[in-house]
Write a protein that holds these residues in place. Structure first.
Motif, PDB file in Angstrom:
ATOM      1  N   UNK A  76       4.336   9.342   1.233  1.00 49.39           N
ATOM      2  CA  UNK A  76       3.545   8.748   2.316  1.00 49.39           C
ATOM      3  C   UNK A  76       3.852   7.267   2.527  1.00 49.39           C
ATOM      4  N   UNK A  77       3.864   6.495   1.441  1.00 51.47           N
ATOM      5  CA  UNK A  77       4.049   5.045   1.569  1.00 51.47           C
ATOM      6  C   UNK A  77       5.394   4.742   2.232  1.00 51.47           C
ATOM      7  N   UNK A  81       6.750   3.051   6.008  1.00 53.10           N
ATOM      8  CA  UNK A  81       7.803   2.044   6.178  1.00 53.10           C
ATOM      9  C   UNK A  81       8.966   2.579   7.018  1.00 53.10           C
ATOM     10  N   UNK A  82       9.211   3.886   6.910  1.00 50.99           N
ATOM     11  CA  UNK A  82      10.217   4.518   7.779  1.00 50.99           C
ATOM     12  C   UNK A  82       9.796   4.360   9.241  1.00 50.99           C
ATOM     13  N   UNK A  83       8.500   4.563   9.510  1.00 52.26           N
ATOM     14  CA  UNK A  83       7.986   4.365  10.862  1.00 52.26           C
ATOM     15  C   UNK A  83       8.181   2.908  11.280  1.00 52.26           C
ATOM     16  N   UNK A  84       7.889   1.985  10.389  1.00 55.54           N
ATOM     17  CA  UNK A  84       7.984   0.553  10.699  1.00 55.54           C
ATOM     18  C   UNK A  84       9.418   0.097  10.941  1.00 55.54           C
ATOM     19  N   UNK A  85      10.384   0.790  10.321  1.00 56.54           N
ATOM     20  CA  UNK A  85      11.760   0.288  10.340  1.00 56.54           C
ATOM     21  C   UNK A  85      12.716   1.130  11.159  1.00 56.54           C
ATOM     22  N   UNK A  86      12.573   2.461  11.082  1.00 56.97           N
ATOM     23  CA  UNK A  86      13.609   3.314  11.651  1.00 56.97           C
ATOM     24  C   UNK A  86      13.174   4.137  12.857  1.00 56.97           C
ATOM     25  N   UNK A  87      11.879   4.351  13.043  1.00 57.18           N
ATOM     26  CA  UNK A  87      11.420   5.073  14.234  1.00 57.18           C
ATOM     27  C   UNK A  87      11.455   4.095  15.418  1.00 57.18           C
ATOM     28  N   UNK A 149      -4.439   6.816   4.122  1.00 54.55           N
ATOM     29  CA  UNK A 149      -3.189   7.533   4.385  1.00 54.55           C
ATOM     30  C   UNK A 149      -1.906   6.796   3.985  1.00 54.55           C
ATOM     31  N   UNK A 150      -1.794   5.461   4.163  1.00 49.86           N
ATOM     32  CA  UNK A 150      -0.522   4.816   3.763  1.00 49.86           C
ATOM     33  C   UNK A 150      -0.257   4.883   2.255  1.00 49.86           C
ATOM     34  N   UNK A 151      -1.242   5.350   1.516  1.00 55.34           N
ATOM     35  CA  UNK A 151      -1.103   5.540   0.066  1.00 55.34           C
ATOM     36  C   UNK A 151      -0.643   4.257  -0.623  1.00 55.34           C
ATOM     37  N   UNK A 152      -1.304   3.180  -0.223  1.00 57.04           N
ATOM     38  CA  UNK A 152      -1.075   1.896  -0.862  1.00 57.04           C
ATOM     39  C   UNK A 152      -2.066   1.755  -2.017  1.00 57.04           C
ATOM     40  N   UNK A 272       0.275  -3.380   1.204  1.00 55.72           N
ATOM     41  CA  UNK A 272       1.738  -3.299   1.191  1.00 55.72           C
ATOM     42  C   UNK A 272       2.284  -3.082  -0.218  1.00 55.72           C
ATOM     43  N   UNK A 273       1.408  -2.655  -1.142  1.00 58.08           N
ATOM     44  CA  UNK A 273       1.858  -2.294  -2.481  1.00 58.08           C
ATOM     45  C   UNK A 273       1.607  -0.800  -2.635  1.00 58.08           C
ATOM     46  N   UNK A 274       2.643  -0.077  -3.052  1.00 58.49           N
ATOM     47  CA  UNK A 274       2.487   1.377  -3.165  1.00 58.49           C
ATOM     48  C   UNK A 274       1.446   1.730  -4.238  1.00 58.49           C
ATOM     49  N   UNK A 275       0.735   2.832  -4.007  1.00 60.39           N
ATOM     50  CA  UNK A 275      -0.330   3.266  -4.917  1.00 60.39           C
ATOM     51  C   UNK A 275       0.202   3.446  -6.332  1.00 60.39           C
TER      52      UNK A 275
END
Lengths: 447, 263
Positions: A76-77, A81-87, A149-152, A272-275
């Motif tokens: 999820x996390x 970031x994939x959405x933030x960078x590559x989508x 949901x971002x599983x931070x 912005x820190x993964x869970x």
């Protein structure tokens, strides 16, 4: 649905045929076009429309985000970031959705406070108010689920805190059922994602009932007195629709300023820190819009009889929401608008400032000392701290509803009410006696 | 009177807003980082390409020996709004690294990196184990560090240049710890990572100092955390300009619709 009789006349054979079978055009005409609306509604009354706009923005961006998001605790996390960078434009969708929640709550708070100021919950609008409180409750649940949901780190530990609170009330069997295991983990994330997608449509459904109730009894207005005839109202279209377009655009400027130039303004860095289930963050904070409830939860640091502080905190927090449902019966004053209630006016604004203070206190570490009076044995500062501040705030929050509202109606002497909306409007214009009596009603005839 | 009270209530609420942001009181255990006048600050701020290239060099030669950057791929080095290496340069940088693979016999082997590869550190388990035994925990991945710490790039710069402070009285630095007032709690496991003249910049006239290295790598890490920042600000300017005009026109139409109604 709308009060009063329908103004719709089918214009041709097809619409006459349809009107006899499914009067959907009549319904739209009576509710969206000709609906008689008090002509003295101010800008505070535009937030209902703004809230519908917010809901649509959240649903549309949310549906697209869900096409790219992976609801799995291992993925999820990075999928965010994939959405933030590559989508393509994923960063835009995600920042709109993330800040959209904050702007949704800004709008809903103005909307609720406006209702409290103008007494919009009073007879005959009790059901309208209750449906609104229900929407607020589901909004909070939806926002909390989205937060996980971002599983931070904040997602995981926030989910831990909130689900454990429910556990304090309902027992560990309940929390394990909720988690789908023995801790907040992948099954929890997957069900939270599913529910986060479901609840906005529940909000949409309740909103339809909310508007139905509104259109059945008609709008309240800043004078709090009912329209007495067509001289007091204008049709929704084009008068209020034109106003809504303007305020929604204005609202969007503020929204865009945050999305494009301060997208992480409302967020916490630990988002912005993964869970990491093995590492508790130093400080777990809710989003700002739930801060007041969190402050009231933490204010209960003492036990009463058989109730320990944790259970007491949960009951206080839930009570703070539950009490909103019975507001129509707590307020004993027959006068709706705070304009004509000099004492309530003060109590109301103190309530607003108090709520802002509670919201702030909920985001601070519980023990933070605000006014130092000494040091303890370990050399740490002691004195008036966040918990004390929260206790005062919590006391006023409840006193406003339980003591002030019921008693004020009995002891307060309200100011004289105007005879009608039209008279109040003319008085505000400095007694523009020259205006012909029919002028106000005239625009309607051109629609 | 009412207007005054109302205005002061709103002013109070507005004043409370910045304070209401998370961490207002939380960061009290660490020294406040100096605010740097970054090229990427402000509405029109953009990254300094040369600074990002130098920052990448510092990351590669210093940070990368312990810290991963797993969200960045070599192709990102040529993306608009980033360091903007040419495609050939980015390919050459990728080819410098060996990516672990399994060969046809199923034996561990390596191949040369390509543009599609992400920065490889995270995929080397033996290095992870070494670091973990040395420091007791994994040095954090740096992909999002500039957004994952209060103060962002200012904090990273302050931390990297904050090793030479004298240890205050009453603070004991444990074995394997280092004093750094900008780190929450003041004791950090990471030893002083850089010294002057350590990284040989090809660019003429750029000081080879810890101060300069820290600025460059902080800017680079800000880009790594927010690679779409320039597009965001550019699109935002157009969006707000458009919305401003739209709002003005909608206001005029609203006034026109209501012109004959007392309200």
């Amino acid at each position: 649905m709308a009060s009063g009789h329908s103004t719709y006349t089918p214009s041709n054979g097809l619409t006459r045929w349809l009107d006899a079978r499914l009067p959907i055009l009549r319904f739209a005409n009576d509710n969206l076009l000709s609906f008689p609306t008090p002509k003295n509604l101010n800008y505070a009354y535009t937030f209902g429309a703004i809230l519908f706009y917010c809901l649509v923005v959240q649903i549309v961006t949310g549906i697209v985000l869900a096409m790219h998001f992976v609801p799995n605790s291992a993925l999820a996390f990075n999928s965010v970031e994939y959405i933030m960078r590559d989508v393509n434009y994923g960063w835009l969708l995600r920042y709109i959705h993330m800040n959209g929640a904050s702007f949704f709550f800004i709008a809903v708070y103005v909307h609720i406070f406006r209702g409290l100021y103008y007494g919009s919950y009073k007879d005959p609008r009790e059901v309208l108010w209750i449906l609104g409180v229900l929407i607020f409750l589901v909004m909070m649940a939806t926002a909390f689920l989205g937060y996980t949901l971002p599983w931070s780190q904040m997602s995981l530990w926030g989910a831990n805190v909130i689900t454990n609170l429910l556990g304090a009330l309902l027992g560990t069997d309940f929390t394990q059922w909720l988690w789908g295991g023995y801790s907040v983990d992948n099954p929890t994330l997957q069900r939270f994602f599913s529910l986060h997608y479901l609840l906005p449509f529940v909000i949409l459904g309740i909103s339809v009932l909310h508007v139905w109730a509104l259109h059945h009894v008609g709008n309240n207005n800043p004078t709090g007195i009912d329209p007495k005839g067509p001289q007091d109202t204008v049709p929704l279209m084009p008068y209020y629709t034109a106003k809504y377009y303007f305020v929604i655009a204005l609202f969007t400027i503020a929204f865009a300023a945050v999305v494009f130039y301060a997208p992480n303004l409302f967020g916490h860095v630990d988002h912005y820190v993964e869970a990491d289930p093995l590492k508790t963050p130093a400080h777990i904070a809710p989003e700002w819009y739930l801060g007041a409830f969190y402050a009231m939860l933490r204010a209960m640091d003492f036990n009463i009889l058989f109730l320990d502080s944790k259970l007491l905190g949960v009951l206080t927090m839930l009570g703070a929401i539950a009490i909103l449902f019975i507001v129509p019966w707590l307020d004993t004053s027959k006068v709706r608008s705070a304009r004509y209630r000099p004492v309530y006016w003060w109590c109301f604004w103190i309530f607003v400032v108090n709520y802002a203070i509670l919201s702030w206190a909920g985001l601070q570490p519980a023990g933070s000392v605000l006014l130092q009076t000494g040091v303890d044995a370990d050399g740490a500062a002691t004195g008036f701290n966040i918990t004390h501040l929260s206790q005062i705030g919590t006391a006023y929050y409840f006193a406003f509803f339980i003591i002030i509202m019921p008693l004020l109606g009995l002891f307060e002497t309200p100011r004289a009410l105007p005879e009608s909306i039209a008279k109040a409007v003319l008085a505000k214009k400095g007694g523009a006696a020259g205006a012909p009596a029919g002028a106000a009603a005239a625009p309607e005839s051109r629609v | 009177m009412r207007k005054i009270v109302l205005a002061s209530a709103l002013a109070l609420a507005a004043a409370a807003m910045p304070g209401a942001m998370p961490g207002a009181l939380a960061a009290s255990t660490a020294a406040h980082p100096e605010a740097i006048d970054w090229s990427f600050n402000g509405v029109f701020g953009t990254f300094d390409r040369n600074q990002l290239k130098r920052g990448f060099q510092v990351y590669k030669e210093v940070c990368a020996s312990c810290h991963g950057l797993h969200l960045i791929a070599y192709r990102n080095l040529k993306d608009p709004g980033g360091p903007e290496f040419t495609e050939a340069e980015a390919k050459a940088l990728a080819a410098e690294v060996e990516i672990p693979i399994l060969d046809e016999a199923g034996q561990p082997a390596t191949r040369k990196g390509t543009l599609a590869d992400r920065f490889p550190y995270q995929s080397q388990p033996d290095q992870k184990a070494t670091l973990k035994s040395a420091y007791g925990l994994m040095p954090p991945d740096l992909s999002l560090i500039a957004k994952a710490r209060e103060g962002g790039a200012d904090y990273i710069h302050a931390l990297l240049t904050g090793y030479d402070h004298e240890v205050p009285e009453g603070v004991t630095v444990p074995e394997g710890g280092n004093y750094n007032p900008y780190f929450p709690g003041g004791i950090i496991a990471m030893p002083k990572p850089m010294s002057d003249d350590q990284v040989e910049y090809a660019e003429a006239g750029v000081p080879r100092t810890v101060e300069q290295y820290s600025r460059d790598v902080s800017a680079f890490l800000m880009w790594a955390a927010e690679p779409k920042m320039e597009a965001r600000k550019r699109i935002g300017f157009g969006a707000i300009l458009f919305l401003g005009i739209l709002t003005g026109l909608l206001f005029l139409s609203y006034r026109r619709v209501w012109r004959n109604v007392d309200h």
